[in-house]
Design a protein around this motif. Sequence first.
Motif, short mmCIF file in Angstrom:
data_model
loop_
_atom_site.label_atom_id
_atom_site.label_comp_id
_atom_site.label_asym_id
_atom_site.label_seq_id
_atom_site.Cartn_x
_atom_site.Cartn_y
_atom_site.Cartn_z
N TYR A 408 0.84 -1.20 0.00
CA TYR A 408 0.00 0.00 0.00
C TYR A 408 0.87 1.25 0.00
O TYR A 408 0.49 2.28 -0.56
CB TYR A 408 -0.95 -0.01 1.19
CG TYR A 408 -1.90 -1.17 1.17
CD1 TYR A 408 -2.93 -1.21 0.24
CD2 TYR A 408 -1.75 -2.23 2.05
CE1 TYR A 408 -3.81 -2.29 0.20
CE2 TYR A 408 -2.62 -3.31 2.02
CZ TYR A 408 -3.64 -3.35 1.08
OH TYR A 408 -4.48 -4.42 1.04
N TYR A 409 2.03 1.15 0.65
CA TYR A 409 3.02 2.21 0.53
C TYR A 409 4.38 1.55 0.33
O TYR A 409 4.71 0.58 1.02
CB TYR A 409 3.06 3.12 1.75
CG TYR A 409 4.00 4.29 1.53
CD1 TYR A 409 3.59 5.39 0.79
CD2 TYR A 409 5.31 4.26 1.99
CE1 TYR A 409 4.46 6.43 0.53
CE2 TYR A 409 6.18 5.30 1.74
CZ TYR A 409 5.75 6.39 1.01
OH TYR A 409 6.61 7.41 0.74
N THR A 410 5.16 2.08 -0.62
CA THR A 410 6.47 1.53 -0.95
C THR A 410 7.52 2.62 -0.83
O THR A 410 7.34 3.71 -1.38
CB THR A 410 6.47 0.96 -2.38
OG1 THR A 410 5.46 -0.03 -2.50
CG2 THR A 410 7.82 0.36 -2.72
N CYS A 411 8.61 2.32 -0.11
CA CYS A 411 9.74 3.25 0.00
C CYS A 411 10.69 2.99 -1.15
O CYS A 411 11.30 1.91 -1.22
CB CYS A 411 10.48 3.06 1.32
SG CYS A 411 9.59 3.65 2.75
N ALA A 412 10.85 3.94 -2.03
CA ALA A 412 11.79 3.79 -3.12
C ALA A 412 13.22 4.02 -2.63
O ALA A 412 13.44 4.64 -1.59
CB ALA A 412 11.46 4.78 -4.24
N ALA A 413 14.18 3.53 -3.38
CA ALA A 413 15.59 3.65 -2.97
C ALA A 413 16.00 5.10 -2.83
O ALA A 413 16.79 5.45 -1.96
CB ALA A 413 16.47 2.95 -4.00
#
Length: 577
Positions: A408-413
């Motif tokens: 639902y939420y993704t932390c990008a690099a």
Amino acid sequence: MTGRTGSRSATYDGAWHAVVDFLRTAGAEVMTGLPSDDLTLLDALEADSPRLVVCRDQRNAAFMATGYALQAGSPGVCVVGKGPAATNAMTGVLEARFSGAPLLVIGTGTATDRRSGTAFQELDQMSVLGPVVGWSERVDSSARLVPALEKAWRRAQGPPAGPVYLELPEQLLTERITRDRPWQTAVEPPAGVRFDERSPAVAAVRRARRPILLVGGGTRHRNPDGAVERFAASLGAAVFSTASGRGCFDEDDERFLGLSGLYLRPAAAPLWRDADLVVTLGSRLEETATFGWPDVADMPPVVQVNVDVDGFSADWDGHRVTGDVRDVVREWLPALDTAERDETWQERIAETRRRLHSDAEVPASGVPAPGTVRVSRLLSAVDSVVPRDRVLVQENGLQDMWSYIFPYYTCAAEGGSVVPSEQTSLGFGAAGSGGVFLAADGRPVVAFVGDGAFAMMRSELATFVKEGLAVLIVVICNGGYGWLQSQLGAHGRAGERFSFIDPGDVEPGGLARNAAEERDVHQVAVTDEAALDAALTKAYEHTAAGTVSVVHVAVELSDAPPGISDIEGDFTAPDPA
């Protein structure tokens, strides 16, 4: 003051002049806090001094300094007065302790010749703060200030990193301080760890065919070159993170499967039952990280890597490795060059990731209740509107926890995440986002907070405006303390006279009232999903131009995160009548 930064010796007009010169030499750029009544700190500040962000509440000042430290990877500095000023800051210090944030708290204390129990605002602050910080000292002699400052700075950085407290009795504030040598601010890093073929931990890692890698908060700032991602690929591991480990591993990586413990998704649970080894990097394995793990008898060995022996959990079988995560991972990588992989395990990792994305589409395709926005839809809008290099600063309330659940939420690099510790101090994310902004090097900062947390820091909006802390604050509005409201039913108290929310606050009129314009703050209320993207886009444009923005979004109390909503509770609002 005679003598300047870099000089071999100096004489200072008082303790704060020495403190400011030391911080300048150490490279500290920011202090947060509320000076004590004497205001002598202000006399010590010069044009090239560390920036002082004057807060309205010492608790928020400590939160802000902690947020700065977590984002910057270097000590945050918080300055407070005595008595109630110290106790006000204590919650923020507690948060820094359990977040492993390097924090230097400098407080004023009662003069040594007036300690009697009757002096104004007298308090034994050493006894109050001592159990929470990793180190503390009261500097009763001017001759001790120079070494005490240097030691405090070193101890804050660790290992292990954490909060320290330095107390300056009032007589030192106007007493001349002499420094007879250059400041000592640098510490040589420890020698890198070395392993050979006889290492039992390396042997266990090489033998693993169905490994899991768990990335904890101790990996923060220890993975600048992607070594942990390369290690996971060489190991053939399924990768999870703790809540505080978010952002330490690229969540776009094909091996990443979300959070462990309380936030583990059902599709990923079978991997934990079938793994033959778990490797943890920089985690204390506190309760929420291990929630739902197999019993000890059924759990595979756990190889724990921590920079400090106190960080090891004694609950699990397996090898323990002391060392910097970055050094250990780099040393282990060559040992995996010839290790074999279980191709079936690799296929299960890929299939699990596909399942996680597929499962996430179900709540995203639902229909919101009238006058509300689905939190999953709100997160999707944040992802599409705010650039990927954003830093998400989170709270840990009922509906804030949607953002903890992948995907639902993704932390990008290129982005990151700052979350509360297991203390989950209410208001940390809301206030701490200001400190994160100060350390974010121009990247967008989004605070994703509940209305209860926002209410606790709302007085600090004026500080955000004055200091140009252009944070986009997204407020999830369910009428107050939604988690406590949900627990009324779980504890058999549904229908009692107590309520932790006010349904009127999230009706269109109430929400608009709550979003009344504070001076120089862009605020908007959203009660319709059709208006969400436009409202967020405009708010982000304001923050990009340097204005603090607050988006109040009405949500339904029953819109609890998956997994969390499975816990027994009453997710209904009280009858207004």
